[in-house]
Each structure stands twice: as structure tokens, then as C-alpha cells.
Design an enzyme around this catalytic site. Structure first.
Site, short mmCIF file in Angstrom:
data_model
loop_
_atom_site.label_atom_id
_atom_site.label_comp_id
_atom_site.label_asym_id
_atom_site.label_seq_id
_atom_site.Cartn_x
_atom_site.Cartn_y
_atom_site.Cartn_z
N TYR A 134 0.87 -1.19 0.00
CA TYR A 134 0.00 0.00 0.00
C TYR A 134 0.90 1.23 0.00
O TYR A 134 1.87 1.30 0.75
CB TYR A 134 -0.89 0.00 1.25
CG TYR A 134 -1.74 1.24 1.42
CD1 TYR A 134 -1.48 2.16 2.44
CD2 TYR A 134 -2.81 1.52 0.56
CE1 TYR A 134 -2.27 3.30 2.60
CE2 TYR A 134 -3.60 2.65 0.73
CZ TYR A 134 -3.32 3.54 1.75
OH TYR A 134 -4.10 4.67 1.90
N ASP A 150 9.38 2.81 -0.99
CA ASP A 150 8.38 3.47 -0.13
C ASP A 150 8.73 3.10 1.31
O ASP A 150 8.37 2.01 1.79
CB ASP A 150 6.96 3.01 -0.51
CG ASP A 150 5.93 3.62 0.41
OD1 ASP A 150 4.72 3.50 0.13
OD2 ASP A 150 6.32 4.21 1.44
N LYS A 170 5.40 9.54 8.49
CA LYS A 170 5.25 8.99 9.85
C LYS A 170 6.35 9.45 10.82
O LYS A 170 6.34 10.60 11.28
CB LYS A 170 5.14 7.47 9.77
CG LYS A 170 3.88 7.01 8.98
CD LYS A 170 3.74 5.51 8.95
CE LYS A 170 2.70 5.07 7.94
NZ LYS A 170 1.32 5.03 8.47
P1 KE4 Z 1 -0.45 8.55 4.54
O1 KE4 Z 1 -1.00 9.24 3.30
O2 KE4 Z 1 -1.50 7.76 5.28
O3 KE4 Z 1 0.35 9.50 5.43
O4 KE4 Z 1 0.65 7.47 4.03
C1 KE4 Z 1 0.28 6.53 3.06
C2 KE4 Z 1 1.23 5.36 3.14
C3 KE4 Z 1 2.23 5.25 2.20
N1 KE4 Z 1 3.11 4.21 2.21
C4 KE4 Z 1 3.03 3.26 3.18
C5 KE4 Z 1 4.01 2.13 3.16
C6 KE4 Z 1 2.02 3.32 4.18
O5 KE4 Z 1 1.94 2.35 5.11
C7 KE4 Z 1 1.11 4.39 4.17
C8 KE4 Z 1 -0.02 4.51 5.19
N2 KE4 Z 1 -0.05 3.51 6.18
C9 KE4 Z 1 -1.35 3.22 6.76
C10 KE4 Z 1 -1.20 2.04 7.73
N3 KE4 Z 1 -0.95 0.82 7.06
C11 KE4 Z 1 -1.92 4.43 7.43
C12 KE4 Z 1 -3.10 4.14 8.34
C13 KE4 Z 1 -4.40 4.58 7.71
O6 KE4 Z 1 -4.57 4.44 6.48
O7 KE4 Z 1 -5.26 5.04 8.48
#
Ligand code: KE4
Length: 428
Positions: free
Chosen positions: A145, A240, A268
Site C-alpha cells: 500500500y 516506499d 510517519k
Molecule cells: P499517509 O497518506 O496515510 O500519510 O501514508 C500513506 C502510506 C504510504 N506508504 C506506506 C508504506 C504506508 O503504510 C502508508 C499509510 N499507512 C497506513 C497504515 N498501514 C496508514 C493508516 C491509515 O490508512 O489510516
């Protein structure tokens, strides 16, 4: 454990204004059932819900809080920063300071740009890769993801190396078709795609240690073979590291595995719990970004002084190697304790750990990609989750997420979690 009456009331009211009552789907507990807890406070390793229940927290805001909740150095520096104003929409020295720290930790990043989320970081990295190579298509891996931009919310079409299909309504087929999806840990399938679409692939984007299908390690040689293959075909390799950056080591997965990607996406931890993302890499690529070059990307709150302050404080603390040794010890102890309790309960589990990232897969099969991760018993996981919650442990509410151990998780927290695991396993 008090019944979540207050959370139930708050959830009901929230659903009048917010789709599903939440601002991000996983928080609604759809995969595990029950009432999502409305959190009022976090301190150290714990969070507290509106009904006054306390939990040892293994979500940690989905990764940013590697130091735990409300860490004193961060809250005090934020208090000072906020008195100087919250945002200027102008350059500040703080952005340069945090960028310098990140580039020193990850030498493949010769330059970077801050944004406000991981989604923005990966979305822009893809745009930049297409601009730099002049090619249209990208490759991602099933189960990884990368945020919710249209071109990355794509599943594998039927059969190998076929054009992607949208993962969500509202995404144009024409957009999804530029994304090809390969099985994780299968470099031959990437070679097959490169042969099928010669000189059309701009980039391969990957979570170098996958954490969004649960924690899945790269097989021996997978990342180095992917690096060789992408170099051979003039395809950019995008790591990523939104989760793995400063998590699996201070220099991220690229330091751990000794790989130099062309571009890296971060988020993060580098914001210490404030909204942040970043993309960076080779100078010749990054200098294509406006206003240096023509690749446009902008953001009102990019490089926000509060996020920069929290990020600088966090990375300064993490620069002490002792920190990662402590995280390693604590998470290994947790993994061993879970395995012992599972053995006592005669439960066939597969515990996958990478540093302070951990997933309990409810399958005895080895999990090496999304297909094998899906063999897990999600219904059993949901009962496991609820059992833990009733025993004061807040585990990630999905089989396909990672649990995050923080520096604030004490040996006592680990032991009480293991006891809660034993009780939860017995309730299955
Ligand atoms: P954000 O747009 O949520 O800041 O990041 C997206 C993203 C990009 N790349 C990786 C590897 C990620 O894990 C994420 C977002 N992680 C999720 C948890 N698996 C965020 C939690 C959520 O979607 O509420």
C-alpha cells in the site's frame, strides 16, 4: 474493562458528520467488529478511551510514535514552537535542518522535498519518475500500500503482468491500466513485465519490507536482484519507506539491505506524530521539481514548522544506536512470548517480525506475499483482537497491518501483553 458506552455515543454522533464516523477507514473496526474506541489521551506506551479504559497501544498512530505518546522532549519543543506561530507559508531554517538530518541518515537522498502525507510523497515520486524517464507505466506489488492516489490504488488484473484494475470506484480504467502489479518476492514476474512492455516502464515502487499485508520480509536477494534489473532496463527504483524509514533501522530498509534506490518516500516517524511526508533521491532527478525544474508539486503546509520541530526532536533521539538495540530486545521478547502462549493454546500461528514491526498471522503457512497472507483466518484474528482489547491491549484492528513497538513499551508492558495474549488465545 468498562463497556465502551461513551465511545458508542461518540461513534453514533460522529457518523452523522463523518463517513463511517472516522477520518480513515481502518479506525472504524470494520475488520474486527465491535465499537471503535474514541481516544482522549496517550502517554508513553498507553492510550485512554472516553470510558476511562487504558490500553497498552501497539498502533502508535500507525507508526509515527516510535518514542511513545507525548514524549516530553517533543511536547516541550512543540509548546515553544507553537508560541512562535503555527505556519508561515514561507521558508524556515527548520526544513533545512530536518532535511540535513534525513540526508545524512540515508545517503541515497541527495535532495528531498517535504509534503504533508505519505500519499503525497508517493504520488509525486511517481510523477517525477515519469517525467525523468519519459515513460508512462509503473510496477507495484500486490499487497503493498502506497497511499490513496489513483494510480496506486490498483489491484492485479487476472493473470501475470496484465494491466491493473482499479481498487476503488472513481478511479479511471485508463489510469489503472498504467499500473502493472506483480507478486511480492517474485523478481521473475518483474522481468516478464519489462519484456512485455519494453521501454515503457518508468518506475517500480515497493515497500522494501512490506507492512500493509502484515509484515512480509523480502526474500534473500529479492531487493538486490530488483535493483540490478531496474538499472539494466533504465527503470527507476522507488523505495516506499513511509513505514520502514527510521523504523527498521536509523537508515531504513535501504541501510539494512544495502540498496541504493533512485527515489525514497518517507512519512510517519520523520514528523514525530505531526502531518508529514517526504520524497527524495538522486539530485539530477530531484532538480526536475518546481521551481528548479518543471515537475509541479506544491503544498500549503509542506515543511510546517511544528512537524519539522517534532521530526527534528524525534530523529535526534533516534540517532542513538542504543535505541534500536532496545527496540529489538523488547520486540523479540514479545515475539517469543506470543509464540510460547500460542504453543500452549495449540494455535498454529505465524509470527512475522522486522525490528519493532510485528504481525501475528492466523495461518501456519509461511507468508511470503499477498496470496499467502490472504490464507490467514481473518475471523479468528477478529476474535483475537477483541480478546486482547478486553484484556487492555490495543492491537492493530486488521490482520493485514503491523503492530508497532515503541521505546515507551517497558519490559512490564511486554510481560502484561504476553499474559493478555495467553488469555485471548484461550478465549478463541
Ligand atoms: P499517509 O497518506 O496515510 O500519510 O501514508 C500513506 C502510506 C504510504 N506508504 C506506506 C508504506 C504506508 O503504510 C502508508 C499509510 N499507512 C497506513 C497504515 N498501514 C496508514 C493508516 C491509515 O490508512 O489510516
Amino acid at each position: 474493562m468498562k463497556e465502551p458506552h461513551k465511545s458508542g455515543q461518540l461513534f453514533k454522533e460522529a457518523q452523522r458528520y463523518l463517513p463511517g464516523g472516522v477520518d480513515s477507514p481502518v479506525r472504524a473496526f470494520k475488520a474486527v467488529g465491535g465499537t471503535p474506541r474514541f481516544i482522549v489521551k496517550g502517554k508513553g506506551s498507553r492510550i485512554y478511551d472516553a470510558d476511562g479504559n487504558g490500553y497498552v497501544d501497539y498502533v502508535g498512530s500507525w507508526g509515527p510514535l516510535i518514542l511513545g505518546h507525548a514524549r516530553r522532549e517533543i511536547t516541550s519543543s512543540l509548546k515553544q514552537a507553537v508560541m512562535r506561530g503555527t505556519s508561515f507559508g514561507a521558508a524556515t531554517e527548520l526544513e533545512t535542518r530536518l532535511a540535513r538530518i534525513i540526508c545524512a541518515a540515508m545517503p541515497s537522498l541527495q535532495m528531498l522535498r517535504f509534503v504533508s502525507s505519505g500519499t503525497e510523497a508517493t504520488m509525486t515520486a511517481i510523477r517525477l519518475a515519469r517525467a525523468f524517464t519519459g515513460r508512462d507505466r509503473i510496477v507495484k506489488f500486490a499487497g503493498c500500500y502506497h497511499g490513496h492516489s489513483d494510480g496506486l490504488l490498483v489491484s492485479a488484473g487476472s493473470g501475470m503482468a496484465t494491466l491493473g484494475i482499479p481498487d476503488s470506484p472513481g478511479i479511471l480504467r485508463q489510469v489503472a491500466q498504467n499500473t502493472l502489479v506483480a507478486p511480492y518476492n517474485d523478481v521473475e514476474s518483474v522481468q516478464h513485465i519489462f519484456d512485455k512492455y519494453p521501454a515503457q516502464i518508468a518506475a517500480v515502487i515497493i515497500e522494501p519490507v512490506a507492512a500493509n499485508m502484515g509484515v512480509v520480509h523480502p526474500a534473500r536477494g529479492f531487493l538486490s536482484n530488483l535493483r540490478k534489473l531496474t538499472k539494466k532496463y533504465g527503470v527507476l527504483l522507488i523505495f516506499d519507506e513511509v513505514i520502514t524509514g527510521f523504523r527498521v533501522s536509523y537508515g531504513g530498509a535501504q541501510q539494512l539491505y544495502g540498496i541504493n534506490p533512485d527515489l525514497t518516500c518517507l512519512g510517519k516517524i520523520i514528523g514525530g506524530g505531526l502531518p508529514v511526508g517526504a520524497y527524495g533521491g538522486r539530485r539530477e532527478i530531484m532538480q526536475m521539481v518546481a521551481p528548479c525544474g518543471k515537475v509541479y508539486q506544491a503544498g500549503t503546509l509542506s515543511g510546517n514548522p511544528l512537524a519539522m520541530t517534532a521530526g527534528i526532536e524525534t530523529l535526534n533521539i533516534l540517532s542513538n544506536p542504543q535505541i534500536y538495540r532496545q527496540l529489538e530486545e523488547r520486540t523479540a521478547a514479545l515475539q517469543d512470548g506470543i509464540a510460547e502462549e500460542a504453543c500452549k493454546a495449540r494455535l498454529p500461528l505465524n509470527i512475522s517480525r522486522a525490528a519493532s514491526l510485528l504481525t501475528v498471522f492466523f495461518t501456519e503457512a509461511e507468508v511470503t506475499d499477498y496470496e499467502s497472507a490472504c490464507k490467514s483466518d481473518s475471523a479468528l484474528f477478529a476474535r483475537f483482537f477483541r480478546g486482547l482489547l478486553n484484556n487492555g491491549v490495543y492491537w492493530p484492528p486488521s490482520q493485514f497491518e503491523a503492530a508497532f513497538v515503541s521505546l515507551a513499551h517497558s519490559p512490564q508492558d511486554i510481560q502484561s501483553t504476553i499474559r493478555a495474549m495467553g488469555r485471548a488465545f484461550k478465549s478463541l
